[in-house]
Design a protein around this motif. Sequence first.
Motif, PDB file in Angstrom:
ATOM      1  N   GLY A  63     -51.278  20.349  22.821  1.00 19.51           N
ATOM      2  CA  GLY A  63     -51.840  19.035  23.148  1.00 19.51           C
ATOM      3  C   GLY A  63     -52.153  18.800  24.618  1.00 19.51           C
ATOM      4  N   MET A  64     -52.098  19.868  25.443  1.00 14.91           N
ATOM      5  CA  MET A  64     -52.444  19.697  26.856  1.00 14.91           C
ATOM      6  C   MET A  64     -53.963  19.561  27.003  1.00 14.91           C
ATOM      7  SD  MET A  64     -49.468  19.700  28.227  1.00 14.91           S
ATOM      8  CE  MET A  64     -49.815  19.749  29.977  1.00 14.91           C
ATOM      9  N   LYS A  65     -54.379  18.841  28.035  1.00 24.03           N
ATOM     10  CA  LYS A  65     -55.804  18.617  28.287  1.00 24.03           C
ATOM     11  C   LYS A  65     -56.259  19.453  29.482  1.00 24.03           C
ATOM     12  CE  LYS A  65     -55.734  15.307  25.235  1.00 24.03           C
ATOM     13  NZ  LYS A  65     -55.853  15.815  23.871  1.00 24.03           N
ATOM     14  N   LYS A  66     -57.597  19.499  29.657  1.00 24.33           N
ATOM     15  CA  LYS A  66     -58.218  20.206  30.789  1.00 24.33           C
ATOM     16  C   LYS A  66     -57.659  21.626  30.934  1.00 24.33           C
ATOM     17  CE  LYS A  66     -59.225  16.244  33.792  1.00 24.33           C
ATOM     18  NZ  LYS A  66     -58.978  15.696  35.131  1.00 24.33           N
ATOM     19  N   VAL A  67     -57.376  22.251  29.809  1.00 22.02           N
ATOM     20  CA  VAL A  67     -56.807  23.601  29.879  1.00 22.02           C
ATOM     21  C   VAL A  67     -57.887  24.580  30.311  1.00 22.02           C
ATOM     22  CG1 VAL A  67     -55.739  25.480  28.575  1.00 22.02           C
ATOM     23  CG2 VAL A  67     -55.079  23.097  28.117  1.00 22.02           C
ATOM     24  N   LYS A  68     -57.536  25.397  31.289  1.00 23.14           N
ATOM     25  CA  LYS A  68     -58.521  26.332  31.815  1.00 23.14           C
ATOM     26  C   LYS A  68     -57.812  27.526  32.460  1.00 23.14           C
ATOM     27  CE  LYS A  68     -62.386  26.410  35.049  1.00 23.14           C
ATOM     28  NZ  LYS A  68     -63.286  25.662  35.909  1.00 23.14           N
ATOM     29  N   ALA A  69     -58.382  28.694  32.239  1.00 24.58           N
ATOM     30  CA  ALA A  69     -57.913  29.873  32.972  1.00 24.58           C
ATOM     31  C   ALA A  69     -58.824  30.017  34.181  1.00 24.58           C
ATOM     32  CB  ALA A  69     -57.965  31.106  32.087  1.00 24.58           C
ATOM     33  N   TYR A  70     -58.359  29.585  35.340  1.00 23.18           N
ATOM     34  CA  TYR A  70     -59.186  29.619  36.554  1.00 23.18           C
ATOM     35  C   TYR A  70     -59.328  31.049  37.041  1.00 23.18           C
ATOM     36  CZ  TYR A  70     -59.219  24.540  37.122  1.00 23.18           C
ATOM     37  OH  TYR A  70     -59.437  23.218  36.954  1.00 23.18           O
ATOM     38  N   LYS A  71     -60.584  31.424  37.319  1.00 25.40           N
ATOM     39  CA  LYS A  71     -60.830  32.755  37.903  1.00 25.40           C
ATOM     40  C   LYS A  71     -60.378  32.723  39.367  1.00 25.40           C
ATOM     41  CE  LYS A  71     -64.373  34.873  35.134  1.00 25.40           C
ATOM     42  NZ  LYS A  71     -65.333  33.916  34.532  1.00 25.40           N
ATOM     43  N   THR A  72     -59.851  33.822  39.834  1.00 23.74           N
ATOM     44  CA  THR A  72     -59.496  33.960  41.247  1.00 23.74           C
ATOM     45  C   THR A  72     -60.006  35.314  41.707  1.00 23.74           C
ATOM     46  OG1 THR A  72     -57.421  35.147  40.963  1.00 23.74           O
ATOM     47  CG2 THR A  72     -57.303  32.748  40.763  1.00 23.74           C
ATOM     48  N   ALA A  73     -59.753  35.661  42.957  1.00 23.72           N
ATOM     49  CA  ALA A  73     -60.114  36.994  43.433  1.00 23.72           C
ATOM     50  C   ALA A  73     -59.253  38.050  42.739  1.00 23.72           C
ATOM     51  CB  ALA A  73     -59.926  37.070  44.938  1.00 23.72           C
ATOM     52  N   GLY A  74     -58.176  37.604  42.114  1.00 24.40           N
ATOM     53  CA  GLY A  74     -57.297  38.512  41.385  1.00 24.40           C
ATOM     54  C   GLY A  74     -57.157  38.078  39.936  1.00 24.40           C
TER      55      GLY A  74
END
Length: 455
Positions: free
Chosen positions: A53-64
Motif C-alpha cells: 500500500g505504499m505510494k510513489k514507489v520507484k526504483a531510482y536509477k543512480t550511477a550505480g
Amino acid sequence: MEKVINYIEKNQDRFIEELKDYLRIPSISTLKENQPQIKESAEFIANQLKTIGMKKVKAYKTAGNPIVYGEWMGAKGKPTVLIYGHYDVQPVDPLELWKSDPFEPEIRDGKIYARGANDNKGQHFAHVKAVESLFKVNGKPPVNIKFVIEGEEEIGSENLEIFLNEKKDLLKCDAVMVSDTSMHAPKTPTISYGLRGLCYMEVQITGPNRDLHSGSFGGSVANPINELSKLITKLVDENGKVTIPNFYKDVIELSDAEREQYKTIKFSEKAYAKDLGVKELQGEGGYSTLERLSGRPTLDCNGIYGGFTGEGAKTVLPSTATAKISMRLVPNQIPKKIAKEFEKHVKSLVPKSVKVEVRALHGGLPFLVPFDDEVMQAAAEATTKATGKKAIFTREGGSIPIVVEFNKILKAPVVLMGLGLDSDDIHSPNEHFWLENFEYGLKASVYFMEEMSNR
Ligand code: BES
Ligand code: MN
C-alpha cells in the motif's frame, strides 16, 4: 494493537515464504556479474512496497545500483518515520563451508539460513511486513512512512549519499529507523547509540623487479613478504595500542558514566572466549572486552598475499607482497585524516631496500548520539512492549557509514534497533537469522510507529 499483533502472528509463515523469495536473489553488490540480480532484487522490494500500500514507489536509477523509494503520507499532523535498509549482500565464498546453498534458504532449528538473511534483507523485511500489518488491520499506519532501500551498503553507499543530498525534500522526516545492527544477546532488546567508523587501506611492498629463485638470490635482497610482516607487527604495540602518530588525538575518551553503563551489561568473557575457540582474549590494555569491542579504535590486517600460496612447496623470493589493513574508528576520528597519518607512518617504517605503495580503499565516519533522545526512548519503549523486557543501550562495533549522513543531511535522529545477533555469521558462511527475532522485529516496528504517533 492487539489485532495487529494477532495478524503478525497468524501470517508469520507467509511472511517467511516471501522472505525466502527475496533471499533467493543473489544481489551481491561487489561482483559485476551479479548486476542483473541487483536489478531483480530492487524490483522485488519495490513490488513488495506497492503491494502493501505504499505510494510513489520507484526504483531510482543512480550511477550505480537502484535506490528503492516508497511513501505513505496519509497521517496528517503525525510524524514521518523513514525506514532504511539495504538489499545488497556480501559474496558467499568460501562456498564449500556452507551447509546449504546460500541462495536456497533453509530453515534449521528455528533459524533461516541464507546470504542476506540477517544482513540485511531479513531485518528490513520485518519493517515492510509490519507496515503491511498496519494497513491490513487498521486500514492505515498511525504515522507517515517513507522507505529507502538501497543496493550499495556493502560497497560504501556512495550513490545514496548523493541521493540524500539531491532529494532532501522528498526524504524529509522526523526519525530514521535502521535495523542493521545486533542485539547484545538473545531475547535482549537492544538500541545502539553508536557505530564505529572505518578506514580501509591497502599496502603493497615491492622488492626486486621480478620473482627470483630463493637459492640463487636469497640473502642478497629484501624479501617483500618479510618486510611487510615486520611492518604489520609494528603497527600495534605490546599493549594493544596503535602506533600511528596522532591516531588517538581525536578520540573521545570513554567517560566514567559511560564506563559504568558498560559495566551494567551482562557479559561473560569466559563464555565469549569459549564460543570463539580461543584460550584467552586479547586487546588494548586498560579496557574491558565490551569497551574494546565498540568504544575503542582498532587496527587489523584483513588479508595478506604474495609469493607462492599453492599446494606443496615452491622456492621463490617474491617481487611483491600486499596487505589489506582496516581500522575501526570511534568519535571523533576522521577516516581521511587517519588514512594520511597511516600512510606517513607506514612510509617511515619501511627500509630503503623496498618500495611501498599505500592506497586508501574506503571509509566511513563513526556515529554517536545521546541515548536519552526522545526517539531512542520511543524505540526502547516499543521493544519492551514487544518482548516484556527492558531494552539495553549499547554501542555497535560495526559500521554503517550512511547513518551519519542521514543525521547530517536530513537533520533527523537515527534509531538503530538491531534484530540480529553477533552469532548470526553475517559476511561468513552459514549466515542466518532467528525466526523469533524476525517476529520480534515486526512487533517492535508496529509498537514503534504507535509510540511515535503518540509523541
Ligand atoms: N550490518 C552491517 C553492520 C554491522 C556489522 C552491524 C557488525 C552489526 C555488527 C553492515 O552491513 C556492514 O557490514 N557494514 C560494513 C561497512 C563497510 C563496508 C563500510 C562493516 O561494518 O564492515
Ligand atoms: Mn554487511
